[in-house]
Write a protein that holds these residues in place. Structure first.
Motif, PDB file in Angstrom:
ATOM      1  N   SER A 106       0.995  -1.070   0.337  1.00 37.99           N
ATOM      2  CA  SER A 106      -0.403  -0.084  -0.421  1.00 37.99           C
ATOM      3  C   SER A 106       0.574   1.517   0.081  1.00 37.99           C
ATOM      4  O   SER A 106       0.244   1.886  -0.648  1.00 37.99           O
ATOM      5  N   GLU A 107       1.917   1.332   1.009  1.00 38.96           N
ATOM      6  CA  GLU A 107       2.278   2.147   1.456  1.00 38.96           C
ATOM      7  C   GLU A 107       3.310   3.176  -0.445  1.00 38.96           C
ATOM      8  O   GLU A 107       4.078   3.805  -0.644  1.00 38.96           O
ATOM      9  N   GLN A 108       3.594   1.754  -1.123  1.00 36.53           N
ATOM     10  CA  GLN A 108       4.823   1.604  -2.810  1.00 36.53           C
ATOM     11  C   GLN A 108       3.512   2.686  -4.143  1.00 36.53           C
ATOM     12  O   GLN A 108       3.677   3.228  -4.004  1.00 36.53           O
ATOM     13  N   LEU A 109       1.961   1.899  -3.702  1.00 37.31           N
ATOM     14  CA  LEU A 109       0.935   2.538  -4.440  1.00 37.31           C
ATOM     15  C   LEU A 109       1.044   3.621  -4.035  1.00 37.31           C
ATOM     16  O   LEU A 109       1.026   4.727  -5.330  1.00 37.31           O
ATOM     17  N   VAL A 110       0.568   3.935  -2.824  1.00 40.83           N
ATOM     18  CA  VAL A 110      -0.289   5.364  -2.056  1.00 40.83           C
ATOM     19  C   VAL A 110       1.265   6.724  -2.563  1.00 40.83           C
ATOM     20  O   VAL A 110       0.799   7.723  -3.355  1.00 40.83           O
TER      21      VAL A 110
END
Length: 194
Positions: A106-110
């Motif tokens: 999630s952190e990578q996408l956000v």
């Protein structure tokens, strides 16, 4: 951007569970649209879309083909390929802005979505800045120093240029690892010495 003033992210992904996961990660900060294949993705794509998260391998219209349509139509959205396809040298010819290999966190996408939005904002600010600097240069080439000194409009123009330069520097702070952007902001500072 859309009417809601939230940036719009279009997820084009044929795996419903993956698309739903991305939506959940992004929905608090963005208006999220979803498309289960490339054809539907193109139908949902309009000038209000800021970011496209595009699966590369889908039945029917592939992500590569959707990307070609986006670039041929000169749509101003940023595109992140989010795919299980390992990148090869063919990516050199593709017009995407980011490439994420599945599975992603999630952190990578956000973070990718945020960075792409910052780049878009920077591009808009940069265009406006260049336009104003060109106006300043034109006035300085055609008006005397006395005329410029007496002009409230010219003072407002200089103030607006200074404000935009500050905005550009601030926006650059979020993308400071990008050497092209660093070089561009340095050029802006040099160009401001008319």
């Amino acid at each position: 951007m859309s009417d809601s003033d939230e940036p719009v992210v279009l997820i084009v992904e044929d795996e419903p569970d993956v698309a739903e996961t991305y939506r959940l990660w992004l929905e608090d900060d963005y208006e999220v649209r979803m498309a289960q294949n490339g054809d539907v993705g193109l139908e949902k794509l309009d000038a209000g879309v800021d970011i496209v998260l595009l699966d590369r391998m889908m039945p029917g219209l592939s992500g590569d083909e959707v990307l070609e349509h986006i670039r041929e139509d000169d749509l101003e959205c940023r595109v992140a390929m989010v795919t299980a396809v390992e990148p090869d040298f063919d990516i050199l010819e593709m017009g995407f802005d980011a490439y994420l290999s599945k599975p992603i966190k999630s952190e990578q996408l956000v973070e990718t979505v945020q960075n792409l939005l910052e780049r878009s904002e920077y591009d808009s600010l940069l265009q406006e800045y260049y336009s104003l600097v060109e106006k300043q240069a034109t006035l300085e080439a055609t008006k005397s120093r006395a005329e410029l000194a007496d002009s409230d409009e010219y003072d407002r123009l200089k103030a607006e240029i200074g404000s935009l330069r500050d905005d550009l520097s601030e926006t650059l702070g979020g993308i400071e690892d990008d050497e092209d952007f660093i070089a561009t902001i340095r050029e802006l500072s040099d160009a401001d010495e008319y």
